[in-house]
Design a protein around this motif. Structure first.
Motif, PDB file in Angstrom:
ATOM      1  N   LEU A 194       0.761  -1.275   0.205  1.00 17.39           N
ATOM      2  CA  LEU A 194       0.001  -0.130   0.070  1.00 17.39           C
ATOM      3  C   LEU A 194       0.858   1.225  -0.018  1.00 17.39           C
ATOM      4  O   LEU A 194       1.584   1.616   1.186  1.00 17.39           O
ATOM      5  N   PRO A 195       0.994   1.835  -1.288  1.00 19.82           N
ATOM      6  CA  PRO A 195       1.675   3.281  -1.043  1.00 19.82           C
ATOM      7  C   PRO A 195       1.262   4.289  -0.408  1.00 19.82           C
ATOM      8  O   PRO A 195       0.136   4.402  -0.236  1.00 19.82           O
ATOM      9  N   GLU A 196       2.121   5.088   0.153  1.00 20.08           N
ATOM     10  CA  GLU A 196       1.753   6.030   1.128  1.00 20.08           C
ATOM     11  C   GLU A 196       1.054   7.250   0.375  1.00 20.08           C
ATOM     12  O   GLU A 196       1.391   7.601  -0.608  1.00 20.08           O
ATOM     13  N   GLY A 197      -0.002   7.898   1.016  1.00 22.12           N
ATOM     14  CA  GLY A 197      -0.961   8.663   0.539  1.00 22.12           C
ATOM     15  C   GLY A 197      -2.096   8.356  -0.500  1.00 22.12           C
ATOM     16  O   GLY A 197      -2.598   9.073  -1.044  1.00 22.12           O
ATOM     17  N   THR A 198      -2.189   7.061  -0.405  1.00 18.49           N
ATOM     18  CA  THR A 198      -3.410   6.423  -1.365  1.00 18.49           C
ATOM     19  C   THR A 198      -4.391   7.024  -0.932  1.00 18.49           C
ATOM     20  O   THR A 198      -5.077   6.727   0.423  1.00 18.49           O
ATOM     21  N   PRO A 199      -5.231   7.156  -1.824  1.00 18.63           N
ATOM     22  CA  PRO A 199      -6.975   7.880  -1.168  1.00 18.63           C
ATOM     23  C   PRO A 199      -7.482   6.365  -0.688  1.00 18.63           C
ATOM     24  O   PRO A 199      -7.216   5.275  -1.106  1.00 18.63           O
ATOM     25  N   THR A 200      -8.429   6.573   0.179  1.00 16.59           N
ATOM     26  CA  THR A 200      -9.317   5.540   0.843  1.00 16.59           C
ATOM     27  C   THR A 200      -9.947   4.729   0.051  1.00 16.59           C
ATOM     28  O   THR A 200     -10.059   3.430   0.009  1.00 16.59           O
ATOM     29  N   LEU A 201     -10.720   5.031  -0.952  1.00 16.21           N
ATOM     30  CA  LEU A 201     -11.256   4.266  -1.786  1.00 16.21           C
ATOM     31  C   LEU A 201     -10.581   3.301  -2.691  1.00 16.21           C
ATOM     32  O   LEU A 201     -11.096   2.352  -3.209  1.00 16.21           O
ATOM     33  N   LEU A 202      -9.258   3.847  -3.062  1.00 20.48           N
ATOM     34  CA  LEU A 202      -8.442   3.123  -3.749  1.00 20.48           C
ATOM     35  C   LEU A 202      -7.679   2.023  -2.965  1.00 20.48           C
ATOM     36  O   LEU A 202      -6.927   1.172  -3.667  1.00 20.48           O
ATOM     37  N   ILE A 203      -7.688   2.088  -1.845  1.00 19.48           N
ATOM     38  CA  ILE A 203      -6.805   1.193  -0.681  1.00 19.48           C
ATOM     39  C   ILE A 203      -7.156  -0.440  -1.136  1.00 19.48           C
ATOM     40  O   ILE A 203      -6.257  -1.252  -1.343  1.00 19.48           O
ATOM     41  N   PRO A 204      -8.527  -0.882  -1.151  1.00 19.33           N
ATOM     42  CA  PRO A 204      -8.700  -2.321  -1.510  1.00 19.33           C
ATOM     43  C   PRO A 204      -8.031  -2.479  -2.931  1.00 19.33           C
ATOM     44  O   PRO A 204      -7.481  -3.652  -2.924  1.00 19.33           O
ATOM     45  N   VAL A 205      -8.341  -1.878  -3.708  1.00 20.45           N
ATOM     46  CA  VAL A 205      -7.925  -2.032  -4.993  1.00 20.45           C
ATOM     47  C   VAL A 205      -6.427  -2.186  -5.181  1.00 20.45           C
ATOM     48  O   VAL A 205      -5.831  -3.120  -5.848  1.00 20.45           O
ATOM     49  N   LEU A 206      -5.662  -1.320  -4.738  1.00 19.72           N
ATOM     50  CA  LEU A 206      -4.154  -1.310  -4.496  1.00 19.72           C
ATOM     51  C   LEU A 206      -3.575  -2.419  -3.813  1.00 19.72           C
ATOM     52  O   LEU A 206      -2.555  -2.930  -4.443  1.00 19.72           O
ATOM     53  N   ILE A 207      -4.496  -2.874  -2.797  1.00 21.35           N
ATOM     54  CA  ILE A 207      -3.548  -4.222  -2.130  1.00 21.35           C
ATOM     55  C   ILE A 207      -3.915  -5.188  -2.803  1.00 21.35           C
ATOM     56  O   ILE A 207      -2.783  -6.030  -2.954  1.00 21.35           O
ATOM     57  N   ILE A 208      -4.813  -5.468  -3.576  1.00 24.56           N
ATOM     58  CA  ILE A 208      -5.041  -6.498  -4.623  1.00 24.56           C
ATOM     59  C   ILE A 208      -4.285  -6.669  -5.878  1.00 24.56           C
ATOM     60  O   ILE A 208      -3.416  -7.512  -6.005  1.00 24.56           O
ATOM     61  N   ILE A 209      -4.109  -5.435  -6.111  1.00 28.81           N
ATOM     62  CA  ILE A 209      -3.110  -5.211  -7.210  1.00 28.81           C
ATOM     63  C   ILE A 209      -1.476  -5.525  -7.027  1.00 28.81           C
ATOM     64  O   ILE A 209      -0.714  -6.183  -7.447  1.00 28.81           O
ATOM     65  N   GLU A 210      -1.518  -4.951  -5.746  1.00 29.74           N
ATOM     66  CA  GLU A 210       0.239  -5.188  -5.463  1.00 29.74           C
ATOM     67  C   GLU A 210       0.416  -6.552  -4.938  1.00 29.74           C
ATOM     68  O   GLU A 210       1.730  -7.132  -5.024  1.00 29.74           O
ATOM     69  N   THR A 211      -0.537  -7.228  -4.433  1.00 30.19           N
ATOM     70  CA  THR A 211      -0.587  -8.669  -3.727  1.00 30.19           C
ATOM     71  C   THR A 211      -0.126  -9.462  -5.295  1.00 30.19           C
ATOM     72  O   THR A 211       0.644 -10.383  -5.194  1.00 30.19           O
ATOM     73  N   ILE A 212      -1.127  -9.188  -6.035  1.00 27.75           N
ATOM     74  CA  ILE A 212      -0.965  -9.978  -7.281  1.00 27.75           C
ATOM     75  C   ILE A 212       0.603  -9.710  -7.941  1.00 27.75           C
ATOM     76  O   ILE A 212       1.202 -10.545  -8.490  1.00 27.75           O
ATOM     77  N   SER A 213       0.918  -8.450  -8.208  1.00 28.25           N
ATOM     78  CA  SER A 213       2.321  -8.172  -8.578  1.00 28.25           C
ATOM     79  C   SER A 213       3.445  -9.073  -7.823  1.00 28.25           C
ATOM     80  O   SER A 213       4.442  -9.328  -8.396  1.00 28.25           O
TER      81      SER A 213
END
Length: 227
Positions: free
Chosen positions: A130-149
């Motif tokens: 989870l990159p720093e400063g991520t908007p709240t709405l994008l947190i679940p999506v980014l966690i999934i994307i970074e986990t897949i990557s």
């Protein structure tokens, strides 16, 4: 007779025994062992110079805690270079064109870097998801994307090595077939094609060395993130 261009990448059998085991064990017999005396020959000197230069270039950006991997990385890059180069000889088999073998190298080493990060600094390791400063709405999506990557890294390592070597071998095979076909029909074009195949062979030698270095370099970057 070869039924398919990809048949050349199948592991050959001798008396029911897959020769990939012989190809994997062969590189260890080709490297000379330094003698106990102080005076070495030129081959041993060049080998030592290459290992020293490689280790200094690879481990310079890594923290001192990661220097314990120097022997492993050096052995791996020498092993991969030898396997890739031996596959360019006639009537030989390239084990690194097998995705299963490359994944056998990539998955355990990648998993070791992840386990080291989770054990030594779990907060920092999980912070990459989870990159720093991520908007709240994008947190679940980014966690999934970074986990897949994160989990796709070993697959990318194995596929990159397999695809580059397979493509080069296929291209050399196709150009050699075209040269033999055009030799009685258009000798001048066949000679030009032969010159192109020679240049492509030199390029494939460079690719065999570069891909082994890239494989180990990416592993060292994954290690750097978790130390």
């Amino acid at each position: 007779m070869t039924l398919s261009l990809f048949d050349q990448f199948m592991s050959p059998l001798l008396w029911g025994v897959p020769l990939i085991a012989v190809a994997i064990a062969l590189p260890w017999l080709l490297f000379p062992t330094p003698p106990k005396r102080w005076l070495n020959n030129r081959m041993l000197g060049a080998q030592g110079q290459f290992i020293s230069k490689f280790v200094s270039e690879l481990l310079s950006p890594i923290n001192p805690a990661g220097h314990k991997w120097a022997v492993l990385f050096t052995s791996l890059v020498l092993y991969l270079i030898t396997l890739n180069m031996l596959g360019l000889l006639p009537y030989t088999f390239t084990p690194t064109t097998q995705l299963s073998l490359n994944l056998g190298f990539a998955v355990p080493l990648w998993l070791a870097t992840v386990i080291i990060g989770m054990r030594n600094q779990p907060t920092h390791a999980l912070g990459h998801l989870l990159p720093e400063g991520t908007p709240t709405l994008l947190i679940p999506v980014l966690i999934i994307i970074e986990t897949i990557s994160l989990f796709i890294r070993p697959l990318a390592l194995g596929v990159r090595l397999t695809a580059n070597l397979t493509a080069g071998h296929l291209l050399i095979h196709l150009i050699s077939m075209a040269t033999f076909v055009m030799l009685p029909l258009m000798p001048a074009v066949a000679i030009l094609t032969s010159a192109l195949m020679l240049l492509l062979t030199l390029l494939e030698i460079a690719v065999a060395m570069i891909q082994a270095y890239v494989f180990v370099l990416l592993l060292s970057l994954y290690l750097q993130e978790n130390i």
